[in-house]
Design an enzyme around this catalytic site. Structure first.
Site, PDB file in Angstrom:
ATOM      1  N   ARG A   1      13.031  -9.421   6.547  1.00 17.02           N
ATOM      2  CA  ARG A   1      12.394  -8.642   5.473  1.00 17.02           C
ATOM      3  C   ARG A   1      13.143  -7.339   5.191  1.00 17.02           C
ATOM      4  NH1 ARG A   1       6.483  -7.656   7.208  1.00 17.02           N
ATOM      5  NH2 ARG A   1       7.450  -7.586   9.276  1.00 17.02           N
TER       6      ARG A   1
ATOM      7  N   LEU B   1      14.849  -6.481   2.631  1.00 19.37           N
ATOM      8  CA  LEU B   1      14.621  -5.978   1.273  1.00 19.37           C
ATOM      9  C   LEU B   1      13.278  -5.261   1.177  1.00 19.37           C
ATOM     10  CD1 LEU B   1      15.597  -5.722  -1.641  1.00 19.37           C
ATOM     11  CD2 LEU B   1      14.494  -7.919  -2.127  1.00 19.37           C
TER      12      LEU B   1
ATOM     13  N   ARG C   1       5.740  -7.183  -0.989  1.00 18.09           N
ATOM     14  CA  ARG C   1       4.700  -7.811  -0.162  1.00 18.09           C
ATOM     15  C   ARG C   1       5.142  -9.198   0.281  1.00 18.09           C
ATOM     16  NH1 ARG C   1      -0.114  -8.332   1.965  1.00 18.09           N
ATOM     17  NH2 ARG C   1      -1.395 -10.171   1.608  1.00 18.09           N
TER      18      ARG C   1
ATOM     19  N   TRP D   1      -3.484 -21.374   1.951  1.00 24.49           N
ATOM     20  CA  TRP D   1      -2.704 -20.218   2.395  1.00 24.49           C
ATOM     21  C   TRP D   1      -1.944 -20.479   3.696  1.00 24.49           C
ATOM     22  CZ3 TRP D   1      -6.666 -15.744   1.103  1.00 24.49           C
ATOM     23  CH2 TRP D   1      -6.797 -15.671  -0.294  1.00 24.49           C
TER      24      TRP D   1
ATOM     25  N   GLU E   1     -16.044 -11.183  -8.054  1.00 22.81           N
ATOM     26  CA  GLU E   1     -15.364  -9.965  -8.500  1.00 22.81           C
ATOM     27  C   GLU E   1     -15.638  -9.770  -9.991  1.00 22.81           C
ATOM     28  OE1 GLU E   1     -10.789  -8.153  -8.473  1.00 22.81           O
ATOM     29  OE2 GLU E   1     -11.196 -10.189  -7.787  1.00 22.81           O
TER      30      GLU E   1
ATOM     31  N   HIS F   1      -9.847  -2.468  -5.387  1.00 22.71           N
ATOM     32  CA  HIS F   1      -8.396  -2.374  -5.564  1.00 22.71           C
ATOM     33  C   HIS F   1      -7.979  -0.989  -6.057  1.00 22.71           C
ATOM     34  CE1 HIS F   1      -8.228  -6.647  -4.893  1.00 22.71           C
ATOM     35  NE2 HIS F   1      -9.127  -6.833  -5.829  1.00 22.71           N
TER      36      HIS F   1
END
Length: 760
Positions: free
Chosen positions: A17, A19, A520, A566, A670, A699
């Protein structure tokens, strides 16, 4: 001539990771743009060397992106949203589009980021292009051409990759009413002509143009637009038209009329399309066969793929190319970084670097290289051994699967009866208040988790620390006077990985990261065997939390479909079967929670909608087994046990039937950012069970006022009977701090208390 071999793209984040960390340093002002660019150049060089040294015919350039490849295309086309445009675009422009700019940033007015959404049915997200009727396109961002030059100077044979004009338009959105973005196509094609001419002048022979929307069920106006587009942009470079993620069966007749030189198809996602494509392939076209799956971590059965492609090679000769199914962006970078994996488990996997080698080896085998053919057979042997391994295919799990009947999906009483039982047992007020599950993951929690994983804290010491955080969360909730409490999930690093670590049948990795968006990254667990629960997972934490309060404590589980979506699933069994295995494991957890005195259990399913197949004709079959998996999980609950689920989508209309079919006693959703507009779908459907529309946008760092929450709840009460309304935030509070959380929840509780009197 040797078989042409290539990949559609390579991971851009770096083995560890690099970057991600460089981007975040740059955003914090710890390194300058020159240092960031130097790191990017080093990553690209390493990626190209991996491809060339493995023996691929091409090194793919243009797949590197500082944030997202669709956003890179936006800047390449000179199509920066006006609110971010400031003369000639640079890296900071790109980051502003992707991340937004606060009012205080750079001494200028704030500007919102462009929307972000899922890249087809993957877990990667792209920045959505914005279109207005007066938009112009002008090639002004040199990144693609600079990277092609870099690769050529380094001695690589380069194949640039470019997102195609129709997919670029299709994946965007109109930001003003009264026009169709497809009308911008002629202007856009002029820019693409310029790009291809520039690449030709650089000495490029082949360009990979990605048009993944050709795998969708397109409206005629979109499908018909391809013929014009590929007549107009024709230049001196050869074009490989690239599709992936599903079959091109719906658009193949249109595709074969296009003025291109070859077609790439995804034979991992849709192997059955091969014969039809070969039968209709124009005589001068190449066929790029995507047989090495770019979306998973599994070793390719090269022996089987060799047998499959050998007759195609005999028929097409040099016109057959061998490739990854899609970009390797969706795969972790390098399996060699996982020394902790057992030799057996490691022999099942191939990450991006290994998949490059697979493509090259298969190409050599198809050229008749006897050593390569033997190597394919040897390489594939662990796949054959795995098929008969009893620790992979467990008889006890298979026995439970075979016992699944329709009755296993049904609660023991209908909702109306359950609601009466629950009202009596739970004793909750009108407009009960709760949260979605997680509370802030503080620095202390992260430090203690790291210390435990590195052996600096014993299991006993770590458990004591976690109990301290749980007690703190319970105390804060009681002080706020919330009605239904949660334990806060301090023990969970991630809502899926936690269950993967505690269920048999999963493997986790140290460096199995893939990019989600920007900086992310996520590290999905891998389903390696039949899944079963060997011991309770959450009971200890939930019952400890319940022991600290007389209020109702909510047990927290991640649902079977979300865990499936996921993680990296197995390839040797269906997704439906994996979901059923997960459902049976969670069913046992539900039983243990309620037997331990937990009367409310939440089973989160935020991924049910995103698991939908790309083609609408496949939706019903998927939704049937997805709903059944949830119901198997929940159906062991007694009538007096209240089952909640949580979903966070921007659109419910197309799946509202399935949401209702889950038969959860309470669904929390939501809605705060949509100003309760999402409730229209539930109102129109006459949704029968209880609903908790989110009134706090977690958020955002903004704290909603009591008056704002009251206004949202009054709107909600116009669409849903107040007797069936709950009051809660949009999502979990893991990413917020305690000051924000407590201030917002105090206003939420005050609003609910005030409206209990007004709306009763």
């Amino acid at each position: 001539m040797a078989t042409t071999t290539h990949i559609l793209g390579y991971p851009r984040i770096g083995e560890k990771r690099e970057l991600k960390f460089a981007l975040e340093k740059y955003w914090r002002g710890e390194i300058d743009q020159a240092e960031l660019k130097q790191l990017g150049a080093g990553l690209r060089e390493k990626n190209w060397n991996t491809q060339t040294e493995a023996g691929l015919s091409f090194a793919t350039a243009g797949d590197f992106a500082w944030y997202d490849h669709v956003l890179t295309t936006t800047l390449l086309l000179g199509h920066t949203p006006k609110r971010h445009a400031n003369g000639f675009p640079d890296l900071d422009t790109l980051f502003k589009v992707g991340r937004g700019q606060s009012q205080s940033g750079c001494g200028s007015a704030g500007a919102a980021a462009s929307d972000m959404t899922k890249w087809f049915n993957t877990n990667y997200h792209y920045i959505v292009p914005e279109f207005s009727k007066d938009d112009a396109f002008e090639v002004s961002w040199p990144q693609l051409f600079e990277e092609v030059n870099e690769a050529i100077k380094a001695g690589h044979k380069v194949k640039p990759v470019l997102l195609g004009p129709l997919s670029y338009l299709y994946l965007g959105k109109e930001v003003e009413e009264g026009f169709d973005r497809l009308t911008l196509l002629p202007r856009l094609l002029t820019a693409y002509q310029t790009i291809l001419s520039k690449l030709a002048s650089q000495g490029v022979e082949w360009v990979q143009i990605d048009e993944p929307i050709l795998s969708l069920e397109l409206q005629d106006k979109w499908a018909d637009a391809f013929k014009l587009a590929y007549q107009v942009i024709r230049s001196d470079v050869k074009v490989l038209l690239t599709t992936y993620f599903d079959s091109v069966s719906d658009t193949l007749d249109k595709i074969v009329e296009l003025n291109v030189d070859g077609l790439h198809i995804d034979l991992s996602a849709s192997p059955e399309q091969l014969d039809e494509v070969i039968a209709k392939l124009p005589e001068h076209w190449v066929l790029s066969a995507g047989v090495v799956n770019g979306r998973n971590v599994w070793r390719t059965d090269l022996s089987t793929q060799f047998a499959r492609l050998q007759p195609v090679k005999e028929r097409l000769g040099d016109r057959l190319w061998v490739a990854s199914s899609c970009s390797l962006l969706h795969s972790p970078v390098d399996l060699d970084l996982e020394p902790a994996l057992s030799d057996e488990v490691k022999s099942w996997f191939a990450f991006a670097k290994q998949k490059v080698t697979e493509v090259a080896l298969l190409g050599r085998a198809l050229d008749g290289d006897r050593n390569a053919i033997l190597a394919c057979e040897t390489y594939s042997q662990p796949i054959q051994d795995r098929k008969t391994a009893t620790h992979v295919n467990k008889p006890q799990v298979q026995e439970r699967l075979n016992s699944i009947t329709a009755s296993l999906t049904q609660r023991s009483a209908p909702y109306a009866e359950r609601a009466a039982h629950q009202a009596e047992v739970l004793g909750l007020p009108l407009l009960p208040t709760t949260t979605i599950g997680s509370f802030p993951q503080t620095g202390d929690i992260r430090v203690q988790r790291s210390a435990y994983r590195t052996g600096k804290l014993s299991q006993t010491e770590y458990n004591q620390a976690l109990k301290g955080h749980i007690a703190d969360a319970v105390k804060r909730q009681e002080a706020l006077d919330l009605d239904v409490l949660v334990h806060g999930e301090a023990e969970r690093n991630d809502m899926v990985e936690y269950f993967a670590e505690n269920l048999a049948g999963f493997q986790t990795t140290k460096f199995g990261w893939v990019q989600s968006y920007g900086s992310r990254c996520v590290k999905p667990a891998i389903v390696v065997a039949d899944i079963e629960r060997e011991k309770p997972i959450t009971v200890e934490w939930s019952t400890y939390a319940q022991s600290l309060t007389s209020k109702q404590m909510k047990g927290m589980l991640t649902g079977p479909v979300t865990i499936l979506c996921w993680t990296f699933p197995r390839e040797d069994i269906t997704r439906k079967e994996i979901a059923e295995q997960l459902a049976l494991a969670l069913r046992d957890e539900v039983s243990d929670l309620q037997d331990s005195g937990i009367n409310i259990i939440q089973i989160d399913e935020p991924a049910i909608r995103e698991g939908l197949p790309l083609k609408k004709r496949d939706h019903d079959a998927y939704l049937q087994w997805a709903v059944d998996a949830f119901k198997i999980s929940a159906a062991s609950a007694k009538p007096e046990t209240q089952i909640h689920t949580h979903m966070c989508y921007s659109e419910f209309n197309e799946i509202i039937d399935s949401v209702a079919a889950l038969d959860a006693d309470v669904i929390t959703i939501e809605t705060s950012r949509s100003n309760m507009e999402l409730l229209k779908a539930f109102e129109a459907f006459n949704y029968p069970n209880e609903i908790g529309p989110g009134v706090y946008d977690i958020h955002s760092p903004n704290i909603p006022t009591q008056e704002w929450i009251e206004a949202l709840l009054k709107k909600a009460a116009e669409k849903v009977p107040v007797q069936r309304l709950w009051v809660n935030p949009d999502c979990g509070l893991k990413t917020r701090n305690w000051d924000e959380t407590e201030a917002a929840l105090a206003n939420l509780v005050s609003a609910a208390k005030k409206l209990r009197t007004e709306l009763a």
